[in-house]
Design an enzyme around this catalytic site. Structure first.
Site, mmCIF file in Angstrom:
data_model
loop_
_atom_site.group_PDB
_atom_site.id
_atom_site.type_symbol
_atom_site.label_atom_id
_atom_site.label_comp_id
_atom_site.label_asym_id
_atom_site.label_seq_id
_atom_site.Cartn_x
_atom_site.Cartn_y
_atom_site.Cartn_z
ATOM 1 N N ASP A 298 0.847 -1.193 0.000
ATOM 2 C CA ASP A 298 0.000 0.000 0.000
ATOM 3 C C ASP A 298 0.887 1.249 0.000
ATOM 4 O O ASP A 298 1.606 1.502 0.980
ATOM 5 C CB ASP A 298 -0.874 -0.038 1.259
ATOM 6 C CG ASP A 298 -2.123 0.816 1.114
ATOM 7 O OD1 ASP A 298 -2.146 1.673 0.212
ATOM 8 O OD2 ASP A 298 -3.052 0.615 1.903
ATOM 9 N N ASP A 299 0.846 2.000 -1.082
ATOM 10 C CA ASP A 299 1.636 3.233 -1.194
ATOM 11 C C ASP A 299 3.142 2.985 -1.118
ATOM 12 O O ASP A 299 3.904 3.921 -0.818
ATOM 13 C CB ASP A 299 1.268 4.255 -0.094
ATOM 14 C CG ASP A 299 -0.100 4.875 -0.296
ATOM 15 O OD1 ASP A 299 -0.813 4.492 -1.238
ATOM 16 O OD2 ASP A 299 -0.473 5.743 0.517
ATOM 17 N N CYS B 282 -5.434 4.052 -4.562
ATOM 18 C CA CYS B 282 -5.697 2.705 -4.039
ATOM 19 C C CYS B 282 -6.888 1.984 -4.668
ATOM 20 O O CYS B 282 -6.725 0.939 -5.297
ATOM 21 C CB CYS B 282 -5.944 2.744 -2.533
ATOM 22 S SG CYS B 282 -4.802 3.738 -1.581
ATOM 23 N N HIS C 214 -11.128 -2.267 -0.170
ATOM 24 C CA HIS C 214 -11.189 -0.982 -0.880
ATOM 25 C C HIS C 214 -12.034 -0.991 -2.149
ATOM 26 O O HIS C 214 -11.874 -0.130 -3.020
ATOM 27 C CB HIS C 214 -9.769 -0.495 -1.209
ATOM 28 C CG HIS C 214 -9.565 0.903 -0.724
ATOM 29 N ND1 HIS C 214 -8.442 1.627 -0.928
ATOM 30 C CD2 HIS C 214 -10.381 1.718 -0.022
ATOM 31 C CE1 HIS C 214 -8.551 2.816 -0.385
ATOM 32 N NE2 HIS C 214 -9.724 2.890 0.178
ATOM 33 N N ASP D 221 0.165 -0.834 -4.904
ATOM 34 C CA ASP D 221 -1.057 -0.331 -5.550
ATOM 35 C C ASP D 221 -0.880 0.997 -6.268
ATOM 36 O O ASP D 221 -1.636 1.328 -7.175
ATOM 37 C CB ASP D 221 -2.210 -0.258 -4.539
ATOM 38 C CG ASP D 221 -1.943 0.713 -3.401
ATOM 39 O OD1 ASP D 221 -0.776 1.144 -3.225
ATOM 40 O OD2 ASP D 221 -2.896 1.055 -2.680
ATOM 41 N N ASN D 222 0.099 1.774 -5.810
ATOM 42 C CA ASN D 222 0.405 3.053 -6.484
ATOM 43 C C ASN D 222 1.746 3.544 -5.968
ATOM 44 O O ASN D 222 2.335 2.931 -5.071
ATOM 45 C CB ASN D 222 -0.699 4.102 -6.266
ATOM 46 C CG ASN D 222 -1.165 4.222 -4.838
ATOM 47 O OD1 ASN D 222 -2.318 3.905 -4.506
ATOM 48 N ND2 ASN D 222 -0.272 4.632 -3.941
#
EC number: 3.1.6.4
Lengths: 500, 500
Positions: free
Chosen positions: A38-39, A78, A141, A288-289
């Site tokens: 995540d991130d 996300c 999400h 995710d990003n």
């Protein structure tokens, strides 16, 4: 669930190789384990040049597997990127965007009523057709209302939360994000699942790790192929780590979280080896990003040499760390220059299970097995969207920006900066700049940092444009956007469902 | 040459290990091979995260050896950093600076009359005391007048040039840079040693490679320990590569040059293995300063996640790629977080030869063998100078800037940009900003890109300052600057010696 694909290819292979293997294992397609961070940024791993080099397990995973330096998410945020992973489709197709504003990013906070439509076919549901047991550990999400629940979209098990663990929340008007085990809510972040915002202490990664290990052991004992989607969130602000990892990193708390995740990946891979199922388990690690530079340096990571971060369609927002690992199948220590996408994990997973992707809809994911097993490269575009706006496309080494934008002047003046310390004149713009007629084109090989646009008068520019234009035209002509799911609703609606 | 050190330690070790080895080889200290690149950046190697990952030989060297992510040059420019390597001393001590302007960078183009003073003790001269044969291949850059010749400062052999291969030169008023074999000038760049500025074709790296291979073979045959200083310059603008490498990189011509150098390093290491002297040859790879972003993207490389490049005292200007390789001695696949310096190669080489560093002068280089062989870390400062101005210091994870400057507004407005695409307010300043009273302090672990100065009101800032202040004070009080060698002379003087 319509259009379930048919298992064919895998079984054919098995007939050929069954003689060499124990029959019980041979009849089983490979387990699939997707490790989604995540991130976490491209530059956060030692193998991608993070100077502190605190990811020995991930670096070893790369040495034993295949590294993808040119791997992309489908959106710099996300929710849409997670929808893309599980559907194999661009968020614009599945509805994971908003029409609230041009090029506006959106995700599923509590204020949004939408989620993954029933018409979308998700990977776990399809894998069921090949006998897979599936579990999601961590962040979903894809919507938090009852109809969007992971167990309604193909997962057999869930431990985690529907949304991010950030606030601001309190226990009265806006309750903290719930944590679920399967259908049951077992508590809430900060309450039953505490995160100490001051010290950063939380044992969630350890819980998520145990959930993963237990699931793997259980499926292995049952001789059932499994799909595990390990969607941990320790590197999303507010950053957390468990006590043994706090204060151990050269990079502060963000590094502590990375170290704990790296350690967890190491334990998962070790379990696969210990259970002798490593050669029958396909593992893919990605994020995710891009790293959220708005939160840097204490709560955000690194995108290495790339421009800007999360929320943007520059390389820092969408190029992701990516490692494939499947001992005995994917040759060790290789680097693939295939342009890869998070959506490829959908198609590749189906391929591993001997399934064909659904034929009744547009699928954007590629099967990466030819790249992984035979080193073959496939030409394909990477599309960079913000909301329903096609911001940019990469084809080969060339990236064309049709729109440039970081964030608004208003936000920027308030100190919200997606590109701290970076400023490329005419590129990192704070107003939405249209270049659809004459896109800004960069050569990502010579200039991965998107600092030097090609001269529009150059032959190279014209050649690149000539190749890019029909690809974009074809994409846009064929595109049927889904019903937008991420339009923001008003607070009254929100209260309605949070009390439900 | 005064104060020649005495060989002691190596022979002592040999007594202990001679039984295990052939006597002829056991009596010989290890060969020393320093591979010094020109303007190659930290981010130019795959192992440091360059996305194209086109350095398989260097990446393998790191896997077989030890990687130093925190290794520094002694100056952001060629001449002073090369003087530092060969003397083990900061350029301010050896005179490799100018007093022509405050914080002014200087090197040895034809316009400068100075060079390495006779009073300086150079590594090849000292190694002679332990029986080493020595050769420099490539760029000298320590002065071009007869008294500065490498063979007058300890080298036995030389193939290369006194200066950079850039112009502008013509054959009338300003002759091209000469190329020497030992005492003899064997031609000039662009004439006898052609570089095609349009195509980038030149076979110089191949010549330099052959010179290295031949020297190694010859010394091995003679059972003589050797010191080879391989100071190639293909990645200094104008970038060149030989025909087989041109057009092969994803990164353009700069990448072609990198690929050829990487291939050459692979061939050199292979020869050491083929001759069975790998375990008796210490090899170190590094670069003289950060990538020249002024020449990016076509003629300049990458400093990865770091700020700015060559000419600056930000990390991009002075943090260097660094790999140590000594099979059977340095454990494979290790990363050392030792703060290292190019000057350590002087002291470490002496240590390898069983020699002590000179005691009659200040030596800034550390012996890195404890870090390499036992994984020990030593606290030490890294000083960042421009000319005779101490711009910054790093101690542990903290870097304090006493002066910030990139280049003047005048230069910048003409398009000369040391930090393209980067702009950190109050940090990448275009006027010389003094912070000697209250330095800008960065935590390089959390913030390797020097984007977020610590708050001067924080306890962390005060703690860091408290530790840094006495170290700087002690350094400055003890400092005796050498006679400046790099002051620019007028053109009349220049003509005097070019015609000599």
């Amino acid at each position: 669930m319509a259009a379930v694909a048919v298992a064919t290819r895998w079984w054919l292979l098995l007939v050929l190789s069954a003689a060499e293997l124990g029959v019980a294992r041979a009849l089983q397609p490979p387990n699939i384990l997707l490790l989604l961070m995540d991130d976490m940024g491209w530059g956060d791993l030692g193998v991608y040049g993070e100077p502190s080099r605190e990811t020995p397990n991930l670096d070893r995973m790369a040495v034993e597997g295949m590294l993808f330096p040119n791997f992309y998410t489908a959106n710099p945020l996300c929710s849409p990127s997670r929808a893309a992973l599980l559907t194999g489709r661009l968020p614009i197709r599945s509805g994971f965007y908003t029409t609230n504003g041009h090029a506006r990013n959106a995700y599923t906070p509590q204020e949004i009523v939408g989620g993954i439509p029933d018409s979308e076919l998700l990977l776990p549901a399809l894998l069921k057709g090949a006998g897979y047991a599936s579990k999601i550990v961590g962040k979903w999400h894809l919507g938090h209302r009852p109809q969007f629940h992971p167990l309604k979209h193909g997962f057999d098990e869930w431990f985690g939360s529907p949304n991010c663990h950030f606030g601001p929340y309190d226990n009265k008007a806006r309750p903290n994000i719930p944590v679920y085990r399967d259908q049951e809510m077992v508590g809430r972040f900060y309450e039953e699942f505490p995160i100490n915002l001051k010290t950063g202490e939380a044992n969630l990664t350890q819980i998520y790790l145990q959930e993963a290990l237990e699931f793997i052991q259980r499926q292995q004992a049952a001789h059932r192929p499994f799909f595990l989607y390990w969607a941990v969130d320790a590197t999303h602000a507010p950053i957390y780590a468990s006590k043994p990892f706090l204060g151990t990193s050269q990079r502060g708390r963000y590094g502590d979280a990375i170290r704990e995740l790296d350690d967890s990946v190491g334990r998962i891979l070790r379990l696969l080896r210990d259970l002798s199922i490593a050669e029958n388990t396909f593992v893919f690690f990605t994020s995710d990003n891009g790293a959220a530079l708005i939160s840097a340096p204490r709560q955000g990571g690194s995108n290495g040499p790339f421009l800007c971060g999360k929320q943007t369609t520059f390389e820092g927002g969408m190029r992701e760390p990516a490692i494939a690992w499947w001992p005995g199948h994917i040759p060790a220590g290789q680097v693939s220059h295939q342009l890869g996408s998070i959506m490829d994990l959908f198609t590749t997973s189906l391929s591993l299970a001997g399934l064909e992707p659904p034929r009744d809809r547009a699928i954007d994911g590629l099967d990466l097995l030819p790249a992984m097993l035979q080193g073959r490269l496939t030409d394909r575009p990477i599309f960079y969207y913000r909301g329903n706006t096609l911001m940019a496309v990469t084809l080969g080494q060339y990236k064309a920006h049709f729109w440039t934008w970081t964030n608004s002047w208003e936000e920027f003046k308030q100190g919200i900066d997606f590109c701290p310390g970076q400023n490329v004149s005419g590129v990192t713009t704070h107003s939405q700049e249209e270049h659809t007629k004459l896109p800004l084109i960069f050569h990502l090989g010579r200039d991965p940092g998107e600092r030097f646009p090609l001269s529009v008068a150059s032959i190279e520019y014209l050649d690149a444009l000539r190749r890019i234009t029909p690809v974009v035209q074809q994409h846009q002509e064929a595109l049927v956007p889904g019903q937008p799911q991420l339009n923001v609703c008003n607070r009254a609606v929100m209260l309605l469902w949070t009390s439900a």
